[in-house]
Design a protein around this motif. Structure first.
Motif, PDB file in Angstrom:
ATOM      1  N   THR A 217      18.152  -1.901  24.899  1.00  0.00           N
ATOM      2  CA  THR A 217      19.145  -3.317  24.592  1.00  0.00           C
ATOM      3  C   THR A 217      18.945  -4.269  25.947  1.00  0.00           C
ATOM      4  N   ALA A 218      17.846  -3.973  26.877  1.00  0.00           N
ATOM      5  CA  ALA A 218      17.671  -4.879  27.921  1.00  0.00           C
ATOM      6  C   ALA A 218      17.409  -6.055  27.645  1.00  0.00           C
ATOM      7  N   GLY A 219      17.813  -7.121  28.189  1.00  0.00           N
ATOM      8  CA  GLY A 219      17.191  -8.540  27.989  1.00  0.00           C
ATOM      9  C   GLY A 219      15.847  -8.551  28.830  1.00  0.00           C
ATOM     10  N   SER A 220      15.675 -10.022  29.114  1.00  0.00           N
ATOM     11  CA  SER A 220      14.128 -10.231  29.594  1.00  0.00           C
ATOM     12  C   SER A 220      14.213  -9.517  31.069  1.00  0.00           C
ATOM     13  N   TRP A 221      13.076  -8.891  31.432  1.00  0.00           N
ATOM     14  CA  TRP A 221      13.174  -8.223  32.852  1.00  0.00           C
ATOM     15  C   TRP A 221      12.641  -9.517  33.986  1.00  0.00           C
ATOM     16  N   ASP A 222      12.088 -10.370  33.442  1.00  0.00           N
ATOM     17  CA  ASP A 222      11.650 -11.586  34.495  1.00  0.00           C
ATOM     18  C   ASP A 222      11.304 -11.138  35.977  1.00  0.00           C
ATOM     19  N   GLY A 223      10.485 -10.141  35.964  1.00  0.00           N
ATOM     20  CA  GLY A 223      10.215  -9.780  37.398  1.00  0.00           C
ATOM     21  C   GLY A 223      10.937  -8.941  38.146  1.00  0.00           C
TER      22      GLY A 223
ATOM     23  N   ILE B  12      26.356   1.564  50.114  1.00  0.00           N
ATOM     24  CA  ILE B  12      25.630   0.809  49.228  1.00  0.00           C
ATOM     25  C   ILE B  12      26.126   0.514  47.811  1.00  0.00           C
ATOM     26  N   LYS B  13      26.789  -0.402  47.230  1.00  0.00           N
ATOM     27  CA  LYS B  13      27.368  -0.675  46.152  1.00  0.00           C
ATOM     28  C   LYS B  13      26.364  -0.438  44.977  1.00  0.00           C
ATOM     29  N   ALA B  14      26.492  -0.104  43.920  1.00  0.00           N
ATOM     30  CA  ALA B  14      25.864   0.440  42.654  1.00  0.00           C
ATOM     31  C   ALA B  14      26.719   0.536  41.636  1.00  0.00           C
ATOM     32  N   SER B  15      26.202   0.213  40.350  1.00  0.00           N
ATOM     33  CA  SER B  15      26.674   0.432  39.109  1.00  0.00           C
ATOM     34  C   SER B  15      25.941   1.615  38.496  1.00  0.00           C
TER      35      SER B  15
ATOM     36  N   TYR C 244      22.321  -3.174  42.259  1.00  0.00           N
ATOM     37  CA  TYR C 244      21.516  -1.918  41.951  1.00  0.00           C
ATOM     38  C   TYR C 244      22.227  -1.161  40.969  1.00  0.00           C
ATOM     39  N   SER C 245      21.506  -0.623  40.034  1.00  0.00           N
ATOM     40  CA  SER C 245      22.076   0.143  39.049  1.00  0.00           C
ATOM     41  C   SER C 245      21.384   1.349  38.805  1.00  0.00           C
ATOM     42  N   ILE C 246      22.167   2.503  38.216  1.00  0.00           N
ATOM     43  CA  ILE C 246      21.457   3.816  37.872  1.00  0.00           C
ATOM     44  C   ILE C 246      21.678   4.058  36.561  1.00  0.00           C
ATOM     45  N   ILE C 247      20.687   4.165  35.929  1.00  0.00           N
ATOM     46  CA  ILE C 247      20.669   4.632  34.266  1.00  0.00           C
ATOM     47  C   ILE C 247      20.632   6.129  34.246  1.00  0.00           C
ATOM     48  N   GLY C 248      21.738   6.727  34.014  1.00  0.00           N
ATOM     49  CA  GLY C 248      21.538   7.968  33.736  1.00  0.00           C
ATOM     50  C   GLY C 248      22.308   8.952  34.568  1.00  0.00           C
ATOM     51  N   SER C 249      23.082   9.893  34.099  1.00  0.00           N
ATOM     52  CA  SER C 249      24.390  10.264  34.952  1.00  0.00           C
ATOM     53  C   SER C 249      24.119  12.132  35.044  1.00  0.00           C
ATOM     54  N   GLY C 250      22.808  12.445  34.808  1.00  0.00           N
ATOM     55  CA  GLY C 250      22.468  13.744  34.760  1.00  0.00           C
ATOM     56  C   GLY C 250      22.315  14.256  36.390  1.00  0.00           C
TER      57      GLY C 250
ATOM     58  N   GLU D  25      25.471  -3.990  30.984  1.00  0.00           N
ATOM     59  CA  GLU D  25      25.514  -4.456  32.250  1.00  0.00           C
ATOM     60  C   GLU D  25      24.921  -3.907  33.241  1.00  0.00           C
ATOM     61  N   ALA D  26      24.565  -2.499  33.242  1.00  0.00           N
ATOM     62  CA  ALA D  26      23.697  -1.956  34.082  1.00  0.00           C
ATOM     63  C   ALA D  26      22.232  -2.344  34.080  1.00  0.00           C
ATOM     64  N   LEU D  27      21.811  -2.702  32.830  1.00  0.00           N
ATOM     65  CA  LEU D  27      20.449  -3.120  32.721  1.00  0.00           C
ATOM     66  C   LEU D  27      20.100  -4.445  33.158  1.00  0.00           C
ATOM     67  N   ALA D  28      21.196  -5.025  33.643  1.00  0.00           N
ATOM     68  CA  ALA D  28      20.668  -6.580  34.063  1.00  0.00           C
ATOM     69  C   ALA D  28      20.781  -6.549  35.438  1.00  0.00           C
TER      70      ALA D  28
END
Length: 198
Positions: A77-83, A24-27, A3-9, A55-58
């Motif tokens: 800058t995200a790569g392929s989302w692939d579902g 629960i571990k997350a980046s 799991y990742s969180i994009i944004g720190s507001g 890295e978070a976007l992956a």
């Protein structure tokens, strides 16, 4: 599952607190880099780690918690989302009026979906004010409700499970079209905090 969180507001920080509280571990990442996230990380007891945006976007499940107008830049800058699953925690707000942005009748999540082609997008965590989202979701025998919606049933099930693991009561509103007039900013479910009895 990563799991990742994009944004720190306000919303990103609130979600980081809930991940930490649930163990629960997350980046987490933002546009300013990992060093700017030291305060959030220090309060997470090692559960939430700061990483570069790429890295978070992956991650398997990426929660977007940036201003609506910043989504495209955040995921550029995200790569392929692939579902993979993207959780849209944004609200389309017109500032400084603090009114719903004019999207020509479209759901804001449909617009977000266009920025993450190939992802399975679920709308969640956008209806509760950040201060309440950050607080303990249990009150006596009740749990705070998190509404969610999305066009992919399996993705909705996965996000519903995450919501439950974070301590909230998940309520599935169905597809994005079905939830348009309930969950989008300016709709009845945005702002109030609901509790579900056990």
């Amino acid at each position: 599952m990563s799991y990742s969180i994009i944004g720190s507001g306000a919303i990103g920080g609130a979600l980081a607190k809930r991940f930490a509280a649930a163990g629960i571990k997350a980046s987490i990442a933002n546009s300013r880099g990992p060093d700017s996230l030291a305060d959030i990380v220090s309060q997470s007891n090692g559960t939430v780690t700061a990483v570069p945006l790429d890295e978070a976007l992956a991650a398997d499940v990426v929660i977007i918690a940036v201003p609506f107008d910043a989504v495209q830049d955040a995921v550029a800058t995200a790569g392929s989302w692939d579902g993979r699953i993207v959780v849209d925690a944004t609200n389309a707000i017109k500032f400084p009026e603090f009114k719903p942005a004019d999207l020509g009748g479209r759901a804001s999540t449909d617009i977000v979906s266009e920025t993450v082609p190939g992802a399975r997008v679920v709308k969640a965590f956008n209806t509760i004010p950040a201060a309440i989202l950050a607080s303990e979701p249990k009150e006596a025998a009740a749990s705070r409700v998190v509404f969610f919606s999305g066009n992919d049933p399996a993705a909705r099930k996965e996000v519903g499970s995450l919501i439950s693991s974070l301590g909230f009561a998940p309520i599935d509103l169905g597809t994005i079209a079905q939830s348009l007039h309930l969950q989008q900013f300016g709709s009845p479910l945005v702002g109030p905090s609901f509790l579900k009895q056990a």
